[in-house]
Design a protein around this motif. Structure first.
Motif, PDB file in Angstrom:
ATOM      1  N   MET A  39     -22.176  42.764 -43.188  1.00  0.00           N
ATOM      2  CA  MET A  39     -23.317  43.063 -44.054  1.00  0.00           C
ATOM      3  C   MET A  39     -24.671  42.783 -43.408  1.00  0.00           C
ATOM      4  SD  MET A  39     -21.427  44.110 -46.493  1.00  0.00           S
ATOM      5  CE  MET A  39     -22.490  44.321 -47.922  1.00  0.00           C
ATOM      6  N   GLY A  40     -24.680  42.483 -42.126  1.00  0.00           N
ATOM      7  CA  GLY A  40     -25.959  42.367 -41.435  1.00  0.00           C
ATOM      8  C   GLY A  40     -26.283  41.029 -40.816  1.00  0.00           C
ATOM      9  N   SER A  41     -25.440  40.006 -41.006  1.00  0.00           N
ATOM     10  CA  SER A  41     -25.767  38.687 -40.457  1.00  0.00           C
ATOM     11  C   SER A  41     -25.808  38.710 -38.931  1.00  0.00           C
ATOM     12  CB  SER A  41     -24.753  37.637 -40.933  1.00  0.00           C
ATOM     13  OG  SER A  41     -23.445  37.955 -40.495  1.00  0.00           O
ATOM     14  N   VAL A  42     -24.997  39.578 -38.300  1.00  0.00           N
ATOM     15  CA  VAL A  42     -24.991  39.633 -36.832  1.00  0.00           C
ATOM     16  C   VAL A  42     -26.303  40.198 -36.288  1.00  0.00           C
ATOM     17  CG1 VAL A  42     -22.495  39.757 -36.573  1.00  0.00           C
ATOM     18  CG2 VAL A  42     -23.807  41.863 -36.841  1.00  0.00           C
ATOM     19  N   LYS A  43     -27.040  40.917 -37.141  1.00  0.00           N
ATOM     20  CA  LYS A  43     -28.355  41.400 -36.713  1.00  0.00           C
ATOM     21  C   LYS A  43     -29.397  40.297 -36.820  1.00  0.00           C
ATOM     22  CE  LYS A  43     -27.852  46.352 -37.491  1.00  0.00           C
ATOM     23  NZ  LYS A  43     -28.412  47.575 -38.126  1.00  0.00           N
ATOM     24  N   LYS A  44     -29.220  39.411 -37.772  1.00  0.00           N
ATOM     25  CA  LYS A  44     -30.171  38.322 -37.962  1.00  0.00           C
ATOM     26  C   LYS A  44     -30.009  37.242 -36.893  1.00  0.00           C
ATOM     27  CE  LYS A  44     -30.257  38.957 -42.986  1.00  0.00           C
ATOM     28  NZ  LYS A  44     -29.895  38.351 -44.301  1.00  0.00           N
ATOM     29  N   ASN A  45     -28.782  36.998 -36.451  1.00  0.00           N
ATOM     30  CA  ASN A  45     -28.556  35.905 -35.498  1.00  0.00           C
ATOM     31  C   ASN A  45     -28.601  36.346 -34.037  1.00  0.00           C
ATOM     32  OD1 ASN A  45     -26.017  37.119 -35.008  1.00  0.00           O
ATOM     33  ND2 ASN A  45     -24.987  35.808 -36.506  1.00  0.00           N
ATOM     34  N   THR A 140     -16.941  35.634 -34.774  1.00  0.00           N
ATOM     35  CA  THR A 140     -18.155  34.881 -35.121  1.00  0.00           C
ATOM     36  C   THR A 140     -17.921  33.837 -36.203  1.00  0.00           C
ATOM     37  OG1 THR A 140     -18.840  36.471 -36.819  1.00  0.00           O
ATOM     38  CG2 THR A 140     -19.568  36.900 -34.555  1.00  0.00           C
ATOM     39  N   ALA A 141     -16.707  33.793 -36.771  1.00  0.00           N
ATOM     40  CA  ALA A 141     -16.406  32.815 -37.819  1.00  0.00           C
ATOM     41  C   ALA A 141     -14.932  32.447 -37.742  1.00  0.00           C
ATOM     42  CB  ALA A 141     -16.739  33.373 -39.195  1.00  0.00           C
ATOM     43  N   ALA A 142     -14.647  31.165 -37.880  1.00  0.00           N
ATOM     44  CA  ALA A 142     -13.268  30.680 -37.812  1.00  0.00           C
ATOM     45  C   ALA A 142     -12.642  30.667 -39.198  1.00  0.00           C
ATOM     46  CB  ALA A 142     -13.245  29.272 -37.220  1.00  0.00           C
ATOM     47  N   GLY A 143     -11.310  30.810 -39.251  1.00  0.00           N
ATOM     48  CA  GLY A 143     -10.632  30.668 -40.527  1.00  0.00           C
ATOM     49  C   GLY A 143      -9.356  31.465 -40.649  1.00  0.00           C
ATOM     50  N   THR A 144      -9.452  32.778 -40.528  1.00  0.00           N
ATOM     51  CA  THR A 144      -8.283  33.608 -40.834  1.00  0.00           C
ATOM     52  C   THR A 144      -7.277  33.681 -39.688  1.00  0.00           C
ATOM     53  OG1 THR A 144      -9.263  35.659 -40.020  1.00  0.00           O
ATOM     54  CG2 THR A 144      -9.742  35.039 -42.299  1.00  0.00           C
ATOM     55  N   GLY A 145      -7.740  33.519 -38.451  1.00  0.00           N
ATOM     56  CA  GLY A 145      -6.854  33.694 -37.309  1.00  0.00           C
ATOM     57  C   GLY A 145      -6.522  35.148 -37.056  1.00  0.00           C
ATOM     58  N   SER A 146      -7.284  36.056 -37.665  1.00  0.00           N
ATOM     59  CA  SER A 146      -6.991  37.486 -37.581  1.00  0.00           C
ATOM     60  C   SER A 146      -7.101  38.034 -36.167  1.00  0.00           C
ATOM     61  CB  SER A 146      -7.945  38.248 -38.512  1.00  0.00           C
ATOM     62  OG  SER A 146      -7.662  39.615 -38.547  1.00  0.00           O
ATOM     63  N   GLU A 147      -7.818  37.317 -35.305  1.00  0.00           N
ATOM     64  CA  GLU A 147      -8.027  37.797 -33.940  1.00  0.00           C
ATOM     65  C   GLU A 147      -6.753  37.820 -33.105  1.00  0.00           C
ATOM     66  OE1 GLU A 147      -8.870  33.379 -34.192  1.00  0.00           O
ATOM     67  OE2 GLU A 147      -9.544  35.167 -35.293  1.00  0.00           O
ATOM     68  N   THR A 184     -24.266  29.755 -36.543  1.00  0.00           N
ATOM     69  CA  THR A 184     -25.107  30.241 -37.636  1.00  0.00           C
ATOM     70  C   THR A 184     -24.329  30.384 -38.950  1.00  0.00           C
ATOM     71  OG1 THR A 184     -24.693  32.527 -36.974  1.00  0.00           O
ATOM     72  CG2 THR A 184     -26.665  31.466 -36.085  1.00  0.00           C
ATOM     73  N   VAL A 185     -23.016  30.155 -38.906  1.00  0.00           N
ATOM     74  CA  VAL A 185     -22.222  30.193 -40.133  1.00  0.00           C
ATOM     75  C   VAL A 185     -22.541  28.949 -40.959  1.00  0.00           C
ATOM     76  CG1 VAL A 185     -19.877  30.148 -41.087  1.00  0.00           C
ATOM     77  CG2 VAL A 185     -20.368  31.496 -39.024  1.00  0.00           C
ATOM     78  N   PRO A 186     -22.957  29.090 -42.214  1.00  0.00           N
ATOM     79  CA  PRO A 186     -23.290  27.926 -43.046  1.00  0.00           C
ATOM     80  C   PRO A 186     -22.122  26.956 -43.159  1.00  0.00           C
ATOM     81  CG  PRO A 186     -23.969  29.966 -44.118  1.00  0.00           C
ATOM     82  CD  PRO A 186     -23.139  30.366 -42.927  1.00  0.00           C
ATOM     83  N   LYS A 187     -22.451  25.682 -43.336  1.00  0.00           N
ATOM     84  CA  LYS A 187     -21.429  24.648 -43.400  1.00  0.00           C
ATOM     85  C   LYS A 187     -20.385  24.968 -44.466  1.00  0.00           C
ATOM     86  CE  LYS A 187     -22.204  20.672 -45.421  1.00  0.00           C
ATOM     87  NZ  LYS A 187     -22.692  19.308 -45.721  1.00  0.00           N
ATOM     88  N   MET A 190     -18.061  27.577 -43.264  1.00  0.00           N
ATOM     89  CA  MET A 190     -17.230  27.027 -42.199  1.00  0.00           C
ATOM     90  C   MET A 190     -16.096  26.192 -42.778  1.00  0.00           C
ATOM     91  SD  MET A 190     -17.216  26.970 -38.801  1.00  0.00           S
ATOM     92  CE  MET A 190     -16.247  26.143 -37.544  1.00  0.00           C
ATOM     93  N   ILE A 191     -16.402  25.360 -43.780  1.00  0.00           N
ATOM     94  CA  ILE A 191     -15.392  24.516 -44.412  1.00  0.00           C
ATOM     95  C   ILE A 191     -14.354  25.372 -45.131  1.00  0.00           C
ATOM     96  CG2 ILE A 191     -14.983  22.734 -46.150  1.00  0.00           C
ATOM     97  CD1 ILE A 191     -16.374  21.727 -43.611  1.00  0.00           C
ATOM     98  N   SER A 192     -14.818  26.401 -45.824  1.00  0.00           N
ATOM     99  CA  SER A 192     -13.898  27.289 -46.523  1.00  0.00           C
ATOM    100  C   SER A 192     -12.939  27.967 -45.547  1.00  0.00           C
ATOM    101  CB  SER A 192     -14.689  28.346 -47.308  1.00  0.00           C
ATOM    102  OG  SER A 192     -13.824  29.246 -47.964  1.00  0.00           O
ATOM    103  N   GLY A 193     -13.471  28.438 -44.424  1.00  0.00           N
ATOM    104  CA  GLY A 193     -12.625  29.064 -43.418  1.00  0.00           C
ATOM    105  C   GLY A 193     -11.643  28.088 -42.810  1.00  0.00           C
TER     106      GLY A 193
END
Length: 388
Positions: A39-45, A140-147, A184-187, A190-193
């Protein structure tokens, strides 16, 4: 150990600077790149500008596929598939977290498949007789392991169904994992992931076989490490060591390694998927609400493993306690930890305001064959009401 076959085709490049160092060589054989993001966060960071610059400098024809939402929809997947076909995309490069990666894998599968994609690959476990479009990911964000797997969890809004299967043919060809990209991922996110990663490990761990095995012992160590690093993030969200550990732990929780020889109980995950299909809530948050209540319903059917969880993960002393008492203490420790993280503990906090909706959600949940005890819709409803 039960019999197994292990496969993982994803090549991981991990560490600061890995994108600049390796991306050019990884895409050298492709002329047209579909660049996919959220949704655009990668453009902001600044991550988008960095990667687009590399692609343009390399002379690539770049086709952008943007607006991938959290809990990506089947409609969005079909949009991406049409774009991939019309543009002649030779590789899909996803920048983001689990939602973006799942959507990219789904697009890669759907673009040139025959028949009804949803019916053939999401309603049931299908067989892929062709090579999907290659996928590469910049995490860019940890959690799902989808990579590091071939799963694409997608929400069909019309059917109100959120599901997905792990197809090895859909594994990303490469995953670029620079822990500094997660800064740049909010805390809270990050915790949820990170809790999503913990839930992946727990749902593999709490299943047969229960005799000593390598997968369970790896899982115990992994759970301890995730819990420890979450605590470190709570103290200092910019702790590189904790961020980098959580990023790799996310991959380890879902790269199939700890599932070897295990039946796996994804009942709680399936419940959370359906809650997400109805509310579009954060998946990790839904897991935090459900896990303690679900485990109190089933622990007596797997009391040996739950007591081991208390001893080996939470380091709770036995002190003359029965296995059942120790098991309950372990679940209590999990619940207390969730409260410390600040994650939600009720369904109301996830946006469910009407209890009447819970029955419809419960009836839509599917059975997980690896669970210690089968949970039927009536009991799922009881779990939801206890979580409400």
């Amino acid at each position: 150990m039960n019999n197994f076959i292990y496969e993982n085709r994803t090549k991981v490049y991990f560490g600061p600077g890995c994108v600049k160092e390796f991306l050019v060589s990884l895409i050298k054989d492709y002329d047209t790149v579909m660049l996919a993001y959220g949704m655009g966060s990668v453009k902001k960071n600044g991550i988008y500008d960095e990667i687009l610059g590399i692609l343009i400098k390399s002379g690539k024809n770049v086709v952008e596929f943007s607006g991938i939402m959290p809990n990506p929809t089947y409609r969005k997947v079909m949009e991406g598939a049409r774009l991939a076909r019309s543009s002649g995309a030779q590789i899909i490069l996803g920048i983001g977290g689990g939602s973006v990666m799942d959507c990219c894998k789904a697009v890669a599968l759907v673009a040139y498949c025959k028949g009804d994609p949803w019916e053939n690959y999401w309603e049931r476990k299908g067989v892929i007789h062709f090579e999907p479009i290659p996928v590469g990911v910049v995490v860019t964000a940890a959690g799902t392991g989808s990579e590091c797997n071939g799963a694409a969890i997608i929400t069909n809004e019309e059917k109100r169904r959120k599901t997905g299967y792990d197809y090895p043919a859909c594994n990303p060809r490469f995953a670029l994992m620079d822990p500094t990209y997660t800064f740049t991922v909010p805390k809270e996110q990050m915790i949820s992931g990170a809790f999503d990663s913990l839930s992946h490990v727990m749902e593999t761990y709490f299943s047969a076989p229960d005799e000593r095995n390598v997968s369970d012992e790896i899982s115990e160590t992994l759970m301890q490490s995730i819990i420890r690093n979450i605590r470190m993030i709570l103290k200092d969200p910019q702790d590189y060591g904790a961020r980098s550990n959580l990023l790799w732990e996310s991959s380890l929780s879902e790269n199939r390694l700890i599932k070897l020889g295990k039946q796996c109980d994804f009942a709680c995950h399936l419940m959370a998927h359906q809650i997400g299909a109805y509310t579009d809530c954060s998946h990790g948050q839904a897991m935090a609400v459900l896990h303690p209540v679900y485990y109190r319903h089933i622990y007596k059917s797997g009391v040996e493993k739950f007591s081991r969880f208390a001893r080996n993960v939470w380091k709770i002393r036995e002190q003359g306690k029965t296995d059942a008492e120790l098991a309950k203490d372990g679940i209590d420790a999990l619940e207390s930890f969730i409260k410390v993280t600040g994650l939600p503990t009720t369904l109301r906090e996830l946006g469910i305001e009407d209890q009447k909706e819970l029955k419809e959600i419960a009836d839509s949940c599917h059975y997980s064959p690896g669970s210690y005890r089968r949970i039927l819709p009536d009991e799922i409803l009881k779990i939801f009401l206890e979580c409400f």
